[in-house]
Design an enzyme around this catalytic site. Sequence first.
Site, PDB file in Angstrom:
ATOM      1  N   TRP A   1       0.839  -1.210   0.000  1.00  0.00           N
ATOM      2  CA  TRP A   1       0.000   0.000   0.000  1.00  0.00           C
ATOM      3  C   TRP A   1       0.863   1.245   0.000  1.00  0.00           C
ATOM      4  O   TRP A   1       0.545   2.230  -0.682  1.00  0.00           O
ATOM      5  CB  TRP A   1      -0.973  -0.027   1.180  1.00  0.00           C
TER       6      TRP A   1
ATOM      7  N   ASP B   1      -1.498   6.847   6.394  1.00  0.00           N
ATOM      8  CA  ASP B   1      -2.524   5.870   6.019  1.00  0.00           C
ATOM      9  C   ASP B   1      -2.646   4.902   7.189  1.00  0.00           C
ATOM     10  O   ASP B   1      -1.775   4.064   7.403  1.00  0.00           O
ATOM     11  CB  ASP B   1      -2.093   5.153   4.727  1.00  0.00           C
TER      12      ASP B   1
ATOM     13  N   LYS C   1     -11.175  -2.175   7.439  1.00  0.00           N
ATOM     14  CA  LYS C   1     -10.179  -2.957   8.152  1.00  0.00           C
ATOM     15  C   LYS C   1     -10.438  -2.970   9.659  1.00  0.00           C
ATOM     16  O   LYS C   1     -10.245  -3.974  10.301  1.00  0.00           O
ATOM     17  CB  LYS C   1      -8.767  -2.426   7.897  1.00  0.00           C
TER      18      LYS C   1
END
Length: 389
Positions: free
Chosen positions: A127, A201, A225
């Site tokens: 990511w 993030d 998540k």
Amino acid sequence: MSAHALVRYLCRAGTKADHTMSTATKLKIHNFSAGPCILPQEVLHKAAESIVEYDGTGLSIIEMSHRSKPFEAVMAKAQQLVKELLGAPDNYQVVFLGGGASLGFHLVPMNYMRTGGKAAYANTGEWASRAVKESAIVGETVVVASSEDKNFNYIPKGFEIPGDADYFHFTSNNTIFGTQYKQFPKSLPTGQAGPVPLICDMSSDIFSRPVNVSDFALIYGGAQKNMGPAGATVYLMDPDKLGKTGRQLSPILDLKNHASKDSMYNTPPVYAVYVSMLTMEWMKKIGGVKEIEKRNAAKSKLLYDAVDSLPLFKGTTAVEDRSVMNPTFIMTDAALEPAFDAMWKEAGVSGIRGHRSVGGYRASMYNALPLESVQVLVDVMNEFSKKNG
Ligand SMILES: *Cc1c(COP(=O)(O)O)cnc(C)c1O
């Protein structure tokens, strides 16, 4: 009784019956999914009811105006809970947008990199790499730290953030590789322009531990998540850091615009926001982020102790950088994998096969996963070791 009323009746009856049972006896499946992930049972029941009828309004939560009084209250509550759970400064603003954290990778340079400026990034996984790529499309992007040399199995330390960067972006928890920053990078050096703003993030570990929000210009993350269902991405922003790039932005890509319209510039992902709100209410009820941090520490200790003590299993990351959320491990004898897989499936464990880029196993243990589920997995690991050790 109309069909509508019948569904409502069954839904309510089911909810009542379920509330009398403990979480442990109720769980048929021990859900270690990396995302979308497990949510608390009581949240799922409330969410199910709200689909049929929301709070005595006669309407489903998904068939009412996002500008109606009931939904405006949901949005306000969700925004307030993000700030309350994380202890954010009063002036910080919260918006919920679609597009996933992946859209966030683009919104970050668009909204925080000055035209002709530059951004600094840490590359600690899949990511993080994607975030770097998106930034490089927008402008000068310097990778100041990377763990790519060892297939992202550690967190780089002791790196410097250039004082002239417009921001420093990092990924607090690397969902796929199973590493996590235990200490956040410092927004140093303090150049003439002041500390470099931090942007993070936090998709896979938001609300898993206390953070000092005022250190960050922006914290963002996909809901699916650790916070709710897929479809909403949360942005927690210092409004003083917005609108400074000199870049003309389409309003749909402009975080300042979304903040000034209170997350209602266009139709927000209403259901994902609602279920996230329910999950945050649950987090608050059980004692907030401090209590969740304790529970997560207990879960990860239980699992990593098994990985470390059983010769058939081995962790894949540097021990000091191990993720509390997504422990990754392999079997020392890969030939035993099919037999192990059959055993944990039999025990009701679900979702622990590792990401294709790492192989092995990944047991994602998000906030709503009970310790009992980890115990079931560890019992299987012990029993399997006894039989095959
Ligand atoms: C899953 C994940 C993403 C991607 O989120 P999408 O909502 O699928 O765009 C980004 N960052 C991290 C850390 C993730 O775990």
